[in-house]
Design an enzyme around this catalytic site. Sequence first.
Site, mmCIF file in Angstrom:
data_model
loop_
_atom_site.group_PDB
_atom_site.id
_atom_site.type_symbol
_atom_site.label_atom_id
_atom_site.label_comp_id
_atom_site.label_asym_id
_atom_site.label_seq_id
_atom_site.Cartn_x
_atom_site.Cartn_y
_atom_site.Cartn_z
ATOM 1 C CG ASN A 10 -7.041 13.314 5.928
ATOM 2 O OD1 ASN A 10 -7.006 12.284 5.273
ATOM 3 N ND2 ASN A 10 -7.868 14.300 5.653
ATOM 4 N N GLY A 61 -5.609 11.431 -1.793
ATOM 5 C CA GLY A 61 -4.312 11.850 -1.264
ATOM 6 C C GLY A 61 -3.886 13.158 -1.888
ATOM 7 C CB CYS A 77 -9.036 17.042 1.820
ATOM 8 S SG CYS A 77 -10.558 16.093 1.994
ATOM 9 C CD GLU A 104 -12.797 12.220 -4.906
ATOM 10 O OE1 GLU A 104 -12.737 13.462 -4.783
ATOM 11 O OE2 GLU A 104 -13.691 11.666 -5.558
ATOM 12 C CB THR A 115 -2.315 17.739 -6.116
ATOM 13 O OG1 THR A 115 -3.520 18.176 -5.467
ATOM 14 C CG2 THR A 115 -2.421 18.036 -7.607
ATOM 15 C CB ALA A 116 2.693 15.681 -5.790
ATOM 16 C CB THR A 117 0.369 11.014 -4.542
ATOM 17 O OG1 THR A 117 1.183 11.586 -3.528
ATOM 18 C CG2 THR A 117 0.551 9.518 -4.554
ATOM 19 C CD GLU A 157 -14.402 7.484 -5.067
ATOM 20 O OE1 GLU A 157 -14.627 7.054 -3.923
ATOM 21 O OE2 GLU A 157 -13.364 7.233 -5.691
HETATM 22 P P1 NDP Z 1 -0.154 11.238 -0.193
HETATM 23 O O1 NDP Z 1 -0.531 11.591 -1.578
HETATM 24 O O2 NDP Z 1 1.250 11.430 0.216
HETATM 25 O O3 NDP Z 1 -0.497 9.724 0.124
HETATM 26 C C1 NDP Z 1 -1.790 9.185 -0.076
HETATM 27 C C2 NDP Z 1 -1.660 7.685 -0.235
HETATM 28 O O4 NDP Z 1 -0.982 7.392 -1.448
HETATM 29 C C3 NDP Z 1 -0.861 7.021 0.862
HETATM 30 O O5 NDP Z 1 -1.412 5.758 1.135
HETATM 31 C C4 NDP Z 1 0.509 6.920 0.229
HETATM 32 O O6 NDP Z 1 1.290 5.943 0.827
HETATM 33 C C5 NDP Z 1 0.128 6.558 -1.184
HETATM 34 N N1 NDP Z 1 1.138 6.813 -2.192
HETATM 35 C C6 NDP Z 1 2.185 7.673 -2.153
HETATM 36 N N2 NDP Z 1 2.890 7.611 -3.302
HETATM 37 C C7 NDP Z 1 2.263 6.701 -4.098
HETATM 38 C C8 NDP Z 1 2.492 6.207 -5.427
HETATM 39 N N3 NDP Z 1 3.497 6.641 -6.172
HETATM 40 N N4 NDP Z 1 1.643 5.292 -5.916
HETATM 41 C C9 NDP Z 1 0.606 4.852 -5.183
HETATM 42 N N5 NDP Z 1 0.348 5.273 -3.913
HETATM 43 C C10 NDP Z 1 1.159 6.191 -3.392
HETATM 44 O O7 NDP Z 1 -1.164 12.048 0.740
HETATM 45 P P2 NDP Z 1 -1.138 12.125 2.316
HETATM 46 O O8 NDP Z 1 -1.225 10.751 2.889
HETATM 47 O O9 NDP Z 1 -0.018 13.003 2.714
HETATM 48 O O10 NDP Z 1 -2.545 12.810 2.604
HETATM 49 C C11 NDP Z 1 -2.739 14.160 2.595
HETATM 50 C C12 NDP Z 1 -3.308 14.649 1.278
HETATM 51 O O11 NDP Z 1 -4.514 13.976 1.002
HETATM 52 C C13 NDP Z 1 -3.641 16.111 1.306
HETATM 53 O O12 NDP Z 1 -3.206 16.716 0.127
HETATM 54 C C14 NDP Z 1 -5.139 16.119 1.384
HETATM 55 O O13 NDP Z 1 -5.747 17.275 0.870
HETATM 56 C C15 NDP Z 1 -5.481 14.931 0.579
HETATM 57 N N6 NDP Z 1 -6.826 14.489 0.883
HETATM 58 C C16 NDP Z 1 -7.787 14.641 -0.070
HETATM 59 C C17 NDP Z 1 -9.096 14.292 0.219
HETATM 60 C C18 NDP Z 1 -10.171 14.411 -0.815
HETATM 61 O O14 NDP Z 1 -11.210 13.804 -0.637
HETATM 62 N N7 NDP Z 1 -9.983 15.159 -1.882
HETATM 63 C C19 NDP Z 1 -9.483 13.780 1.533
HETATM 64 C C20 NDP Z 1 -8.375 13.641 2.445
HETATM 65 C C21 NDP Z 1 -7.094 13.997 2.113
HETATM 66 P P3 NDP Z 1 2.218 6.293 2.081
HETATM 67 O O15 NDP Z 1 1.612 7.396 2.846
HETATM 68 O O16 NDP Z 1 2.210 5.030 2.813
HETATM 69 O O17 NDP Z 1 3.536 6.658 1.495
#
Ligand code: NDP
Length: 538
Positions: free
Chosen positions: A203, A280, A337, A303, A282-284, A518
């Site tokens: 994002n 990223g 987020c 985060e 929560t599930a990840t 952080e």
């Molecule tokens: P994802 O959790 O899908 O992906 C985040 C990153 O993790 C990507 O680089 C992704 O790779 C990678 N990833 C996915 N699966 C794995 C795994 N099993 N092991 C290691 N890395 C993995 O999130 P999104 O990219 O869809 O981002 C949106 C989410 O991020 C929203 O829920 C948002 O709220 C959250 N977010 C939180 C913030 C905070 O500061 N709390 C700030 C900004 C966003 P790839 O995409 O290449 O598959």
Amino acid sequence: MGQTLQEGGNAEFGSSVIQDVWACDTLEKAKAFIASPRHASDDESPYKIKMQNYVGGAFTTPSSSSTTTTSQYIDAINPKTGRVFGQVPISSADEVEHTLRAATEAFGSWSATPAAARSKHLQRVAGLIQENRELFAVWESIDQGKTLERARVEVDRAVSNFNYFSTFILHQQTAARVVDGSNILTYEHRSPAGVFALISPWNMPLYLLTWKMAPCLAFGCTAVAKPSEVTSMTAFLLCEVFRRAGLPPGAMNVVFGDGATTGSALVRSPLVRGGVSFTGGTATGIQIRRDTADQIYKHLSLELGGKNPTLVFGDVELDKAVQTAAMAAFENQGEICLCGSRIYVQDSIYNDFVAASTAYVQATYKCGERVGAVVSHQHYTKIRSYLLLAQSEGATFSSSTSTSTSNPETIIPPADPTNGYWIPPVILTDVPPTSRLLQDEIFGPVATISRFATEDEAVALANENPNGLAAVLLTRDGGRMRRVGERLEAGLVWVNCWLVRELGTPFGGMKSSGTGREGGEYSRDVFTHVRTLHMPLQ
Ligand code: NDP
């Protein structure tokens, strides 16, 4: 392992692809470059932009001789058109391991580099991003779908990230104590924690990745970073900045790829001795916690997602409250987020607030002006599914494109968009209190407005969600600011403002929105080990 492409570059550029892209620092030039035909001498790729990993200070292309996974490419797509503009490699587990070895090799000397010297490196990085502000903004906008104006703001924040930590490390203090009744001095000593995995979402690609890279380098750690496969372009450009800044080879490496292959291999690797800083979903985050459960030594900073409430009390100045709530809901198409997508308004002003918000959003948040395209076809489909859910639950729709109708049929975007992933901001009212629309993170330009009667009810509604990242509180009552603000289950509470950040303050969420904080000394805790020394003085 990877094939080094230094030979594809020249003295001035790290690779020929970078050289081509670097010249495209306006939207016009970038669009013309993407549209122009390939050279006959190009390799088999149908696209001119084929991103490369950055390993040990050199651009490399992932090798296809990997023993576990054959390297593949995925398309980089411009969300505003839906058309492919380049390719992103999916780095194999072997490629990740090879890159981690470069980071491990660099750790010894980088961790021993004096803070003043590390600081200078960070300042050079900040300066180079600043000098190339428009280049970064243009490609961020093309890759992510955000407006150019929004992209510029985020490039500036990336510069601030490096500047901030470059000076933060110059003014470190430590705590020393004498054991009571003795002559024994104790003091805290910090040292770089090791090699890190830095993983960021799509994002705010550059901004969020640099929020990890800057403190990681500043506190003497080395890293392998993996941006989201969906938005890799500015991370690719950033590698050239590291090269030009003269950052020691291996101190910061970037591998591209998806989460399942590249991200997963990265977080699991025992060569990641320091820890994982992840932003990223929560599930990840949960998956990463599972994947590292038996590597207890790894620091984990997670985060995660949010479903943030905005509370609007009856004493507000209506126009200002409407503007703040709309900005919190729809900035960057709601793909932040921290966006406040659940708006709760006190009964006494509910009708006026809904009417004023509808008018304001229609006038202000127009697609192609203040609103960009959402990031991908997959995400478009997800957001659309929530609009279909709202329709099936009988919610009332109003949208920034519909001036006279609230018919969901005319507001819900088509299933198969033909020219980019555009979703005009939608406000939903009359949403059933049990709806998933009030529970799930939609992460798009969709906000609900619901009502409340009392302060206690407002707090209960705000906290009625598994997430706890951020909250916005709009009121003119100073007592209420504290009474309510201190009861909200959120890591960040903004009173009569939104997205104000001071980089030393703790950033992170409560409940399912993550673990760890952080920012300033909180980042220091992530990236350093602390030990206590006990020294009898006689
Ligand atoms: P994802 O959790 O899908 O992906 C985040 C990153 O993790 C990507 O680089 C992704 O790779 C990678 N990833 C996915 N699966 C794995 C795994 N099993 N092991 C290691 N890395 C993995 O999130 P999104 O990219 O869809 O981002 C949106 C989410 O991020 C929203 O829920 C948002 O709220 C959250 N977010 C939180 C913030 C905070 O500061 N709390 C700030 C900004 C966003 P790839 O995409 O290449 O598959």
